[in-house]
Design an enzyme around this catalytic site. Structure first.
Site, PDB file in Angstrom:
ATOM      1  CG  ASP A  63      21.956 -44.463  28.694  1.00 14.11           C
ATOM      2  OD1 ASP A  63      22.127 -45.637  29.076  1.00 14.11           O
ATOM      3  OD2 ASP A  63      22.819 -43.576  28.813  1.00 14.11           O
ATOM      4  CB  SER A 140      28.020 -63.062  24.768  1.00 15.69           C
ATOM      5  OG  SER A 140      29.375 -63.193  24.438  1.00 15.69           O
ATOM      6  CE1 TYR A 153      30.427 -58.260  26.408  1.00 18.01           C
ATOM      7  CE2 TYR A 153      31.467 -60.403  26.067  1.00 18.01           C
ATOM      8  CZ  TYR A 153      30.499 -59.472  25.726  1.00 18.01           C
ATOM      9  OH  TYR A 153      29.594 -59.747  24.731  1.00 18.01           O
ATOM     10  CE  LYS A 157      26.914 -59.304  26.754  1.00 17.16           C
ATOM     11  NZ  LYS A 157      25.636 -58.786  26.275  1.00 17.16           N
TER      12      LYS A 157
HETATM   13  P1  NAD Z   1      27.548 -52.879  18.570  1.00 18.00           P
HETATM   14  O1  NAD Z   1      28.579 -52.179  19.355  1.00 18.00           O
HETATM   15  O2  NAD Z   1      27.468 -52.625  17.113  1.00 18.00           O
HETATM   16  O3  NAD Z   1      26.094 -52.644  19.178  1.00 18.00           O
HETATM   17  C1  NAD Z   1      25.859 -52.440  20.551  1.00 18.00           C
HETATM   18  C2  NAD Z   1      24.847 -51.345  20.692  1.00 18.00           C
HETATM   19  O4  NAD Z   1      24.553 -51.107  22.070  1.00 18.00           O
HETATM   20  C3  NAD Z   1      25.382 -50.040  20.109  1.00 18.00           C
HETATM   21  O5  NAD Z   1      24.427 -49.521  19.216  1.00 18.00           O
HETATM   22  C4  NAD Z   1      25.563 -49.165  21.333  1.00 18.00           C
HETATM   23  O6  NAD Z   1      25.370 -47.795  21.057  1.00 18.00           O
HETATM   24  C5  NAD Z   1      24.487 -49.713  22.247  1.00 18.00           C
HETATM   25  N1  NAD Z   1      24.675 -49.289  23.630  1.00 18.00           N
HETATM   26  C6  NAD Z   1      25.806 -49.277  24.379  1.00 18.00           C
HETATM   27  N2  NAD Z   1      25.561 -48.759  25.584  1.00 18.00           N
HETATM   28  C7  NAD Z   1      24.238 -48.442  25.619  1.00 18.00           C
HETATM   29  C8  NAD Z   1      23.381 -47.874  26.586  1.00 18.00           C
HETATM   30  N3  NAD Z   1      23.835 -47.505  27.784  1.00 18.00           N
HETATM   31  N4  NAD Z   1      22.067 -47.701  26.265  1.00 18.00           N
HETATM   32  C9  NAD Z   1      21.594 -48.056  25.067  1.00 18.00           C
HETATM   33  N5  NAD Z   1      22.364 -48.586  24.100  1.00 18.00           N
HETATM   34  C10 NAD Z   1      23.667 -48.778  24.371  1.00 18.00           C
HETATM   35  O7  NAD Z   1      27.801 -54.423  18.826  1.00 18.00           O
HETATM   36  P2  NAD Z   1      26.830 -55.699  18.643  1.00 18.00           P
HETATM   37  O8  NAD Z   1      27.741 -56.813  18.349  1.00 18.00           O
HETATM   38  O9  NAD Z   1      25.721 -55.434  17.730  1.00 18.00           O
HETATM   39  O10 NAD Z   1      26.306 -55.882  20.135  1.00 18.00           O
HETATM   40  C11 NAD Z   1      24.970 -56.193  20.455  1.00 18.00           C
HETATM   41  C12 NAD Z   1      24.948 -57.203  21.581  1.00 18.00           C
HETATM   42  O11 NAD Z   1      25.527 -58.414  21.113  1.00 18.00           O
HETATM   43  C13 NAD Z   1      25.754 -56.798  22.817  1.00 18.00           C
HETATM   44  O12 NAD Z   1      24.990 -57.104  23.963  1.00 18.00           O
HETATM   45  C14 NAD Z   1      26.975 -57.689  22.743  1.00 18.00           C
HETATM   46  O13 NAD Z   1      27.497 -57.973  24.011  1.00 18.00           O
HETATM   47  C15 NAD Z   1      26.383 -58.924  22.085  1.00 18.00           C
HETATM   48  N6  NAD Z   1      27.374 -59.798  21.450  1.00 18.00           N
HETATM   49  C16 NAD Z   1      28.170 -59.345  20.446  1.00 18.00           C
HETATM   50  C17 NAD Z   1      29.105 -60.202  19.879  1.00 18.00           C
HETATM   51  C18 NAD Z   1      30.016 -59.756  18.766  1.00 18.00           C
HETATM   52  O14 NAD Z   1      30.978 -60.447  18.473  1.00 18.00           O
HETATM   53  N7  NAD Z   1      29.748 -58.678  18.087  1.00 18.00           N
HETATM   54  C19 NAD Z   1      29.239 -61.506  20.355  1.00 18.00           C
HETATM   55  C20 NAD Z   1      28.402 -61.943  21.374  1.00 18.00           C
HETATM   56  C21 NAD Z   1      27.462 -61.084  21.916  1.00 18.00           C
END
Ligand code: NAD
Length: 289
Positions: A63, A140, A153, A157
């Site tokens: 975590d 992001s 958020y 970021k």
């Molecule tokens: P997702 O929700 O599928 O994955 C995020 C992961 O982070 C999950 O597996 C979650 O369990 C984990 N997580 C959350 N809190 C945590 C903690 N305290 N310790 C360890 N793990 C933790 O979404 P995603 O899109 O794969 O997100 C991954 C990254 O991409 C994030 O940083 C998100 O901000 C970034 N992002 C996503 C998007 C989008 O549109 N999906 C766009 C830009 C950036």
């Protein structure tokens, strides 16, 4: 020797896809430590890597808000070395700012900002001592320009951008490359996992009607963007691989050009008014009566 990679947030989305791709590399180049907060969620990852040799993948609990869990993972890296650290874990927070509780805002900053920084901090001394390494961070478009109803958020970021840019300047003296992989919308569990104020939520009863109608428009815009313009995690993984395989990685990689006009505008129109107007028009004007 294999390239040792540690990835955070591997139970779903980008982290999961990247872990699968690297662990199933045909040349078996990588040893992947795929970490996740809750090991009960490891089935999905295991499913995707079925049949693989154990030598390329290890799944560990971590975590990013719990320093002890990061230290424990560090102790379990059998190679006693980390070549690539991927800080990917993150969560969203969406809704009118007036209704966000201090706790929910803290939580986002703790995961996205302090979680990222604390993870880097923990592995930094050994990377410096090794005299080589890479730190990749899932960035992001919300870290490059604002989005309404995403204030905290975006703040988290934007802050990650500042931390990474500052580190990149120093770490080049240690042969450690820092890269941000800047994503627009991606098809993941992000929208399911994010903390979102739903339209029917009782907390919205105190919010003025103008804000509510704009929030409704924002949510519609968001749905349509994710339906029509979101990238698949495979596209994002390709960009991660570019950064991983480049002998001289860039500081920023953009995975898509969908939002780039706004990033461009920050440079060409530094006073910000055009960028803010254009974003507002994009999100709110379509159904304006
Ligand atoms: P997702 O929700 O599928 O994955 C995020 C992961 O982070 C999950 O597996 C979650 O369990 C984990 N997580 C959350 N809190 C945590 C903690 N305290 N310790 C360890 N793990 C933790 O979404 P995603 O899109 O794969 O997100 C991954 C990254 O991409 C994030 O940083 C998100 O901000 C970034 N992002 C996503 C998007 C989008 O549109 N999906 C766009 C830009 C950036």
């Amino acid at each position: 020797d294999k390239t040792v990679v540690l990835i955070t947030g591997c139970s779903s989305g980008i982290g999961l896809s990247l872990a699968v791709r690297l662990a199933s590399d045909p040349d078996r180049t990588y040893k992947v430590y795929a970490t996740m907060r809750n090991l009960d969620k490891k089935e999905r990852l295991l499913e995707c890597v079925k049949g693989l040799h154990k030598e390329t993948l290890d799944i560990l609990q971590m975590d990013v808000t719990d320093r002890q869990s990061i230290l424990t993972v560090r102790g379990r890296i059998v190679e006693k070395r980390l070549d690539i650290l991927v800080c990917n874990a993150g969560v969203g927070l969406m809704g009118p700012l007036e209704v966000q509780t201090l706790d929910s805002m803290r939580r986002i900053l703790e995961v996205n900002l302090l979680g990222t920084i604390q993870t880097i901090q923990t592995f930094l001394p050994e990377m410096k001592a090794q005299g080589q390494g890479r730190i990749l961070v899932t960035g992001s478009s919300g870290g490059l320009h604002g989005f309404p109803f995403n204030e905290v958020y975006c703040a988290s970021k934007f802050a990650v951008e500042g931390a990474c840019e500052s580190l990149a300047i120093l770490l080049q003296h240690f042969n450690i490359h820092v890269s941000l992989i800047e994503c627009g919308p991606v098809n993941t569990d992000f929208l399911v996992n994010l903390q979102k104020v739903e339209l029917g939520d009782t907390s919205l009863q105190e919010v003025d009607s103008h804000t509510l109608s704009l929030y409704e428009k924002y949510l519609q815009h968001c749905d349509s963007i994710f339906q029509n313009a979101a990238q698949d995690t495979e596209d994002i993984v390709k960009v991660f691989l570019d950064a991983i395989q480049s002998p001289t990685p860039a500081f920023r990689y953009f995975t898509s050009s969908v939002m780039s006009p706004f990033t461009q505008m920050k440079i060409t129109e530094p006073d910000g008014s055009q960028c803010i107007r254009a974003m507002s028009e994009l999100i709110f004007s379509a159904e304006e009566q």
